[in-house]
Design a protein around this motif. Sequence first.
Motif, PDB file in Angstrom:
ATOM      1  N   VAL A   9      -9.872   0.497   5.318  1.00  0.00           N
ATOM      2  CA  VAL A   9      -8.865   0.705   6.350  1.00  0.00           C
ATOM      3  C   VAL A   9      -7.544   0.094   5.905  1.00  0.00           C
ATOM      4  O   VAL A   9      -6.486   0.702   6.020  1.00  0.00           O
ATOM      5  N   LEU A  11      -6.460  -0.343   2.980  1.00  0.00           N
ATOM      6  CA  LEU A  11      -5.866   0.523   1.950  1.00  0.00           C
ATOM      7  C   LEU A  11      -5.117   1.687   2.570  1.00  0.00           C
ATOM      8  O   LEU A  11      -3.995   1.997   2.186  1.00  0.00           O
ATOM      9  N   ALA A  12      -5.774   2.315   3.536  1.00  0.00           N
ATOM     10  CA  ALA A  12      -5.165   3.487   4.159  1.00  0.00           C
ATOM     11  C   ALA A  12      -3.873   3.101   4.862  1.00  0.00           C
ATOM     12  O   ALA A  12      -2.852   3.764   4.729  1.00  0.00           O
ATOM     13  N   VAL A  13      -3.921   1.984   5.588  1.00  0.00           N
ATOM     14  CA  VAL A  13      -2.733   1.536   6.303  1.00  0.00           C
ATOM     15  C   VAL A  13      -1.624   1.209   5.316  1.00  0.00           C
ATOM     16  O   VAL A  13      -0.476   1.597   5.482  1.00  0.00           O
ATOM     17  N   GLY A  15      -1.177   2.379   2.338  1.00  0.00           N
ATOM     18  CA  GLY A  15      -0.633   3.604   1.764  1.00  0.00           C
ATOM     19  C   GLY A  15       0.350   4.272   2.702  1.00  0.00           C
ATOM     20  O   GLY A  15       1.420   4.702   2.301  1.00  0.00           O
ATOM     21  N   LEU A  16      -0.019   4.304   3.976  1.00  0.00           N
ATOM     22  CA  LEU A  16       0.850   4.968   4.935  1.00  0.00           C
ATOM     23  C   LEU A  16       2.103   4.141   5.193  1.00  0.00           C
ATOM     24  O   LEU A  16       3.196   4.665   5.340  1.00  0.00           O
TER      25      LEU A  16
ATOM     26  N   PHE B  71       5.248  10.085  -1.410  1.00  0.00           N
ATOM     27  CA  PHE B  71       4.236   9.686  -0.445  1.00  0.00           C
ATOM     28  C   PHE B  71       3.221  10.802  -0.224  1.00  0.00           C
ATOM     29  O   PHE B  71       2.014  10.625  -0.368  1.00  0.00           O
ATOM     30  N   LEU B 118     -11.797   5.985   5.558  1.00  0.00           N
ATOM     31  CA  LEU B 118     -10.657   6.218   4.690  1.00  0.00           C
ATOM     32  C   LEU B 118     -10.390   7.708   4.507  1.00  0.00           C
ATOM     33  O   LEU B 118      -9.245   8.159   4.511  1.00  0.00           O
TER      34      LEU B 118
END
Lengths: 375, 272
Positions: A9, A11-13, A15-16, B71, B118
């Motif tokens: 999670v 990581l995802a945050v 990245g965003l 991105f 993910l």
Amino acid sequence: MSRRTPAAVGLAVLGLAMAGCTSTAPVDAGAGGPITVAAADDACDVSTTEAPAGTISFDITNGGSKVTEFYLYATGGRIMGEVENIGPGLSRQLIVEVPEGGEYETACKPGMVGDGIRGAFTVTGSAQRSVDTDTRLAEATAGYQRYVNSQVEALVPKTQEFVDAVVAGDVEGAKALFPIARTYWERIEPVAESFGDLDPRIDGRDDGEPGVEFTGFHRLERDLWQDGLQPDSTAIADMLMDDITELANRVPSVELTPLNLANGAKELLDEVATGKITGEEDRYSHTDLWDFRANVDGSQGAIAALRPVIDERDPALGPLLDERFAAVDALLENYRDGDGFVLYTALTPDDIKAMTEAVDALGEPVSQVAGVVSS
Amino acid sequence: MLGNLLIGLREGLEAALVVSILIAFLVRTDRRSALPKVWLGVGIAVVVSVGVTLALTLTQQALTFEAQETFGGVLSIVAVGFVTWMIFWMRRAGRSISAELRGRMEDALAMGSGAVVLMAALAVGREGLETAVFFFAAAQAAGETTEPLIGFLSGIAIAVVIAYLVYRGAISLDLGKFFSVTGGLLIFVAAGILAYGVHDLQEAGILPGLNTLAFDVSAAVPPDSWYGVLLKGIFNFSPATTVLEAAVWVAYVAVVLPLFLRPHRIRTTTPA
């Protein structure tokens, strides 16, 4: 939830959230505000076709019935910026950073197909840099630019003499000219190295990299000192001359910033530390001390140009630089041999240690110059 | 109206398709307990997308074009990694089930449980930022005319319906078919996402060859037609495809499809 989930999670945050960190400066409403673009199915009206360099924003309103896109192209079709998916009745904003003035093109693409409706767009000037606002810094770069030009002007004929000797088969003459011609190159090395295509051809070393042809000064050095002149030595010499001539043609177009000067001064000392003190650069001729001297000269040239700014902003730094440069000069004088220097092979480990210490001691205040200049 | 509806439909499909197959898989394999993880991932993606967009709007900042493209491009390529992993994860899990080795299934899920979050986040987040920015544009226009907003929301609604139908369809397949059909579909979806990611990076100037087109069928398949939108939404098909995109697409399918279709090895577990 498994043990791995929180990390995933995160990581995802991350990245965003990354997108949030790469935003531009606030949209500047000054300078006439954003440029408006009225896009329609068969029109693309840009409110002004000229803007100063820097951050340019467009407000695109789609008054047509088709989904449209808006682009800003540089020459050669390179996309400077685009907004896709502007639905009918909607407005979107495009913010682009255009640091360089010149001719650009705008385009609306109704239906998102084809080349779109193009229009010319002129960007004037170039984005503001410190040289534009501080006359002292502007003088510093201009002064250093003159220094670089003077070195290039000497580099061309000296290289010609060296090349002529190689072509004539005059090995002894060429050997004598080799370190002299290189002096002018080594003084302006950071500028010369900014030409990524020429630098490896002129000053590359035989490091066994596959696919890289070994040419330039050091190839001739190997021929002269180690292998004897080769069948292609003449061709290599001619190529070196061509490359140096091209370098001389291109140097005047280099636009330097005060930070280039400051960093260049440090780079030259790094060159000394990694290439000359180690005897690595001129591994066949062992004329490293000539290059050493030239690198220090070049570093001093850049610092001298910046000196008024340094004195104004950090009064203690200038005298310290003087002192450390003088120490290196004095040390090098011990190794004078006629007009030149003793060969690297004549140095003892103690000599090399003393040089390393002097260069390190000089590098320390020189590395502060960038901070002083950019403050 | 129609233009905005099609945009909503396309963005919605791109985000919802992978998620719907993921859900169908979990339901089919009696792993409903993992469903909250999917919604958690989706939620994270939505919150972050909306949050970033809101933050940018409120602080009067805007993403540079390069940042947007990089991105989207990077996230797409990461998403492909996960979708590919999912394809083979489903395949392996499916085999375990048919062999009635439920324990193996548990292992697979235990390993994949963080990845489920993910992947759901990536599938949605990949398009989330763009969609959120677009949604704000439509919402701002709502002061003058509500048409774009209605069109956009209808498009998303249709996308959800289609994604639900895909889910229902997948649910009603028998298990063997389920894996080959959804797996095969995902391979083409993933190849499309990969090509799309490459295109984004080409636009950002990170990869070359933006103007070297392999083919351009924009005349036959206009990107604003309903079938153009469906092709784009489901397979990320671009009617004007660059050579690099096409090469990446072909390379991906050529490697993954044979691996996916290769006959299941039968484990000989008979003790010697």
